[in-house]
Scaffold this motif. Sequence first.
Motif, PDB file in Angstrom:
ATOM      1  N   THR A  59      59.249  43.836  60.321  1.00 52.94           N
ATOM      2  CA  THR A  59      60.692  44.226  60.836  1.00 52.94           C
ATOM      3  C   THR A  59      61.696  44.423  59.703  1.00 52.94           C
ATOM      4  O   THR A  59      62.847  44.650  59.976  1.00 52.94           O
ATOM      5  CB  THR A  59      61.116  42.665  61.368  1.00 52.94           C
ATOM      6  N   LEU A  60      61.078  44.788  58.542  1.00 55.61           N
ATOM      7  CA  LEU A  60      62.000  45.063  57.320  1.00 55.61           C
ATOM      8  C   LEU A  60      62.227  46.664  57.470  1.00 55.61           C
ATOM      9  O   LEU A  60      61.561  47.280  57.995  1.00 55.61           O
ATOM     10  CB  LEU A  60      61.273  44.881  56.010  1.00 55.61           C
ATOM     11  N   SER A  61      63.467  46.858  56.961  1.00 57.10           N
ATOM     12  CA  SER A  61      63.745  48.295  56.972  1.00 57.10           C
ATOM     13  C   SER A  61      62.897  48.994  55.990  1.00 57.10           C
ATOM     14  O   SER A  61      61.914  48.382  55.190  1.00 57.10           O
ATOM     15  CB  SER A  61      65.166  48.629  56.510  1.00 57.10           C
ATOM     16  N   GLY A  62      62.716  50.482  56.021  1.00 57.51           N
ATOM     17  CA  GLY A  62      61.793  51.213  55.202  1.00 57.51           C
ATOM     18  C   GLY A  62      62.070  50.899  53.695  1.00 57.51           C
ATOM     19  O   GLY A  62      60.946  50.889  53.038  1.00 57.51           O
ATOM     20  N   GLY A  63      63.327  51.065  53.252  1.00 57.55           N
ATOM     21  CA  GLY A  63      63.444  50.713  51.981  1.00 57.55           C
ATOM     22  C   GLY A  63      63.108  49.211  51.516  1.00 57.55           C
ATOM     23  O   GLY A  63      62.495  49.039  50.198  1.00 57.55           O
ATOM     24  N   GLU A  64      63.225  48.304  52.274  1.00 59.93           N
ATOM     25  CA  GLU A  64      62.884  46.776  52.094  1.00 59.93           C
ATOM     26  C   GLU A  64      61.237  46.737  52.083  1.00 59.93           C
ATOM     27  O   GLU A  64      60.776  46.126  51.173  1.00 59.93           O
ATOM     28  CB  GLU A  64      63.392  45.969  52.945  1.00 59.93           C
ATOM     29  N   GLN A  65      60.843  47.546  52.812  1.00 65.43           N
ATOM     30  CA  GLN A  65      59.073  47.512  52.879  1.00 65.43           C
ATOM     31  C   GLN A  65      58.909  48.248  51.567  1.00 65.43           C
ATOM     32  O   GLN A  65      57.714  47.615  50.993  1.00 65.43           O
ATOM     33  CB  GLN A  65      58.569  48.307  54.021  1.00 65.43           C
ATOM     34  N   LEU A 114      63.042  57.783  53.004  1.00 70.94           N
ATOM     35  CA  LEU A 114      64.147  56.667  52.988  1.00 70.94           C
ATOM     36  C   LEU A 114      65.435  57.540  52.735  1.00 70.94           C
ATOM     37  O   LEU A 114      65.557  58.740  52.406  1.00 70.94           O
ATOM     38  CB  LEU A 114      64.001  56.093  51.722  1.00 70.94           C
ATOM     39  N   ALA A 115      66.567  57.017  53.103  1.00 73.02           N
ATOM     40  CA  ALA A 115      67.963  57.655  53.009  1.00 73.02           C
ATOM     41  C   ALA A 115      68.264  57.758  51.609  1.00 73.02           C
ATOM     42  O   ALA A 115      67.736  56.624  50.828  1.00 73.02           O
ATOM     43  CB  ALA A 115      68.809  56.852  53.527  1.00 73.02           C
TER      44      ALA A 115
END
Length: 236
Positions: A132-138, A163-164
């Motif tokens: 459920t994390l964002s891509g950056g958090e993953q 990532l952005a």
Amino acid sequence: MLDVVELHASHGRIPALHGISMTLARGETACLIGANGAGKTTTLRTIAGVHPADSGDIFLDGNNINRLPAHRRVREGISLVPEGRGVFAQLTVDENLRLGAYTRDSGIDEDRERVLELLPRIRERLGQQAGTLSGGEQQMLAIGRALLARPRLLLLDEPSMGLAPIVVEKVFEVIADVARSGVTILLVEQNAHLALEIADRAWVMESGRIALAGNAAALREDPRVREAYLGEAADG
């Protein structure tokens, strides 16, 4: 610290690495840049023991690790953060982190706390499912998990992928912090600007071979690199 000597590897019958050699000193940050299919990921995976070498030698602190399986290389101090991050989506963030320490039996809680100091966003989500994390958090979680193995050599494969830009900036701040802590880093990154900015040493790969090698700052000024990988005119 790391010496790769005449390394050959293939995908089935298709050669992927054609006798590459590189040396990385302890505490250095180095990068591999090149086009898709140049052999960068295969290089990292072969060093980590995930992909078999056909021939050549890999030395870690002078010890030949060719015959060691991947899990033994983790024990020797090599951690790989794979392309695509590879978090365990159904497990919590904390469970993912602790899996990084599966080869260890002491000092885990202290290292976990240091990782969480480095990654405050991850601390806020310890009980959350990793999927459920964002891509950056993953990506940050994947780095944190690798650090829980207490690596001497951290291999990072495309940490900015998908990532952005503002998130990429934060991820590279984390990588710089890890480097400052003394961990040796070998980075594969499509964003050549970022890779050459953070690295001490760099190699340019083309078709499974090392085409250029040297100080990262010097390679940033090389007209071939500027034109092919930095999007700049050779005389700009």
